[in-house]
Motif scaffolding. Structure first.
Motif, PDB file in Angstrom:
ATOM      1  N   THR A 255       0.862  -1.178   0.000  1.00  0.00           N
ATOM      2  CA  THR A 255       0.000   0.000   0.000  1.00  0.00           C
ATOM      3  C   THR A 255       0.895   1.223   0.000  1.00  0.00           C
ATOM      4  N   SER A 258       1.312   7.368  -2.475  1.00  0.00           N
ATOM      5  CA  SER A 258       1.500   8.041  -3.762  1.00  0.00           C
ATOM      6  C   SER A 258       2.489   7.249  -4.612  1.00  0.00           C
ATOM      7  N   ARG A 262       2.267   8.237 -11.490  1.00  0.00           N
ATOM      8  CA  ARG A 262       0.808   8.074 -11.525  1.00  0.00           C
ATOM      9  C   ARG A 262       0.167   8.818 -12.700  1.00  0.00           C
ATOM     10  N   ARG A 325      -4.879  12.762  -2.987  1.00  0.00           N
ATOM     11  CA  ARG A 325      -6.177  12.566  -3.640  1.00  0.00           C
ATOM     12  C   ARG A 325      -7.279  12.550  -2.590  1.00  0.00           C
ATOM     13  N   ARG A 337      -6.737  10.339   3.249  1.00  0.00           N
ATOM     14  CA  ARG A 337      -6.440  10.422   1.819  1.00  0.00           C
ATOM     15  C   ARG A 337      -6.677   9.078   1.153  1.00  0.00           C
ATOM     16  N   ASP A 338      -7.027   9.119  -0.134  1.00  0.00           N
ATOM     17  CA  ASP A 338      -7.068   7.895  -0.923  1.00  0.00           C
ATOM     18  C   ASP A 338      -5.645   7.378  -1.084  1.00  0.00           C
ATOM     19  N   MET A 339      -5.485   6.065  -1.051  1.00  0.00           N
ATOM     20  CA  MET A 339      -4.180   5.446  -1.266  1.00  0.00           C
ATOM     21  C   MET A 339      -4.269   4.417  -2.383  1.00  0.00           C
ATOM     22  N   LEU A 340      -3.126   3.827  -2.702  1.00  0.00           N
ATOM     23  CA  LEU A 340      -3.040   2.895  -3.818  1.00  0.00           C
ATOM     24  C   LEU A 340      -2.605   1.517  -3.346  1.00  0.00           C
ATOM     25  N   ILE A 359      -0.415  -0.440 -10.521  1.00  0.00           N
ATOM     26  CA  ILE A 359      -1.477   0.010  -9.624  1.00  0.00           C
ATOM     27  C   ILE A 359      -2.655  -0.948  -9.771  1.00  0.00           C
ATOM     28  N   SER A 361      -5.447  -1.070  -7.506  1.00  0.00           N
ATOM     29  CA  SER A 361      -6.708  -0.381  -7.239  1.00  0.00           C
ATOM     30  C   SER A 361      -6.445   0.857  -6.396  1.00  0.00           C
ATOM     31  N   GLU A 362      -7.418   1.735  -6.352  1.00  0.00           N
ATOM     32  CA  GLU A 362      -7.370   2.894  -5.469  1.00  0.00           C
ATOM     33  C   GLU A 362      -8.234   2.592  -4.265  1.00  0.00           C
TER      34      GLU A 362
END
Length: 382
Positions: A255, A258, A262, A325, A337-340, A359, A361-362
């Motif tokens: 995980t 950033s 991207r 994000r 925050r959204d992570m990847l 990547i 998924s978000e």
């Protein structure tokens, strides 16, 4: 009228310049802060921005002494970065006493924004809870139910191990045991043997930097990762993958807050960063850049560098750096925050050095934080 203490906005990057996580933080974190200042024209409210740095050597007493000197003698307005959770907690206590802003990018223990939270502290980039929730839940759902953890024996590692166990158990898996090693270890044989003898299907690596690299490298000597027992890296950074090489790291889930490649905006910043540092930024260095940039924008909006109005503006203003994000600062000082969810590429999939992640998924930020109703942060509990 603009009010800036000492007629200079002074940023102290308290980091690891020579130790186990100097590669993903260190001089790169200093450069990230300088690039944020440069983006503001190296001044705010007509006052110069100055960036200084120091090495805390992963010792809480040294970090605390630097923080006191910076705040009391050198008129530092904000301390940023602070890899090593024990050091971050010590510095946060001093920042709280001095009513000074602390922007933690590189320490992940949840205590920073939970039990030991501060109205002057912001945990910017990640938490152990987010790392465990993102990676462990994905691996368990893929069918790996029995786990054993090798973790570093300080606040970060113990919290990461605890969070990993909670997520594994919640998703129907079972933690068979855990073993803890000193920071900056060189020989992981005894720890790996204990993990191997447990019979666990997944061995979770819950440490950072050089310790993570050495654990994974030595695990291959025991056949871990290539046979029935697999590795799950609970905190794996871009520089770690580079040190390991794709042959050793391929297929590993992780995980990340950033990734430099991207989109066009992240690539544009990473190009400037790479010209200075020689490599793209890790998520920790990107976090330093984002936190400092947001802090400076808040000073411009508040018309002062005084902590309370600046922090109020930081909570009010949208977070707009390329690496953040759907991000906002929560009541407890945690940036949601959204992570990847990413997977390390196979060598045949990579176009060259630093092209390391696919990547998958978000992950929405709301899925990576504990609910405020469960917060131990004193102001939130009240």
């Amino acid at each position: 009228t603009a009010q800036v203490s000492g007629d200079v906005i002074k940023i102290g990057v308290l980091t690891d310049l020579s130790g186990v996580v100097s590669d993903p933080t260190g001089e790169g974190s200093v450069a990230a802060a300088e690039l944020a200042a440069q983006e503001m024209g190296n001044s705010v409210l007509g006052k110069k921005i100055e960036v200084i740095s120091a090495d805390h050597q992963h010792k809480a007493d040294i970090g605390a002494a630097i923080a006191r000197r910076w705040f009391d003698v050198e008129n530092v307005d904000v301390i940023v970065d602070v890899p090593n959770s024990s050091v971050a907690l010590a510095v946060q206590a001093i920042a709280r006493e001095r009513k000074k802003v602390l922007l933690v990018s590189s320490a992940g223990t949840t205590a920073v924004s939970d039990a030991q939270c501060s109205p002057y502290g912001i945990q910017w980039t990640f938490t152990t809870y987010a790392m465990a929730r993102g990676t462990a839940s994905a691996v368990v759902k893929a069918g790996s139910k029995t786990w054993y953890t090798i973790a570093s024996d300080y606040a970060f590692g113990r919290q990461l191990a605890k969070d990993t166990e909670a997520i594994v158990t919640a998703n129907g898996g079972k933690m068979l045991g855990a073993v803890y090693h000193p920071l900056n270890s060189s020989d992981f044989a005894s720890y790996l043997l204990q993990a191997q003898s447990s019979g666990a299907g997944i061995i979770a690596v819950a440490n950072a930097g050089g310790d993570t690299i050495n654990t994974i490298k030595q695990a291959t000597e025991f056949g871990i990762g290539t046979g029935k027992q697999k590795l799950a890296a609970m905190f794996l950074l871009l520089t770690d993958v580079n040190s390991l090489g794709l042959d050793a790291a391929q297929g590993t889930y992780l995980t990340t807050a950033s990734y430099w490649d991207r989109d066009e905006a992240t690539r544009a910043f990473s190009k400037k960063f790479r010209e200075r540092v020689g490599k793209p930024p890790t998520m920790l260095q990107s976090g330093v850049y984002g936190s400092v940039l947001h802090y400076l924008k808040a000073i411009a909006a508040a018309g002062t560098d005084q902590s309370e109005p600046v922090l109020a503006k930081m909570r009010e203003l949208p977070i707009t750096d390329p690496f953040s994000r759907n991000a906002h600062i929560r009541e407890d000082g945690l940036v949601v925050r959204d992570m990847l969810l990413a997977q390390v590429k196979q060598p045949s999939e990579s176009s060259g050095r630093w092209d390391y992640y696919k990547i998958v998924s978000e992950i929405p930020g709301k899925d990576l934080v504990w609910p405020l109703s469960e917060s131990k942060c004193p102001p939130v509990k009240k």
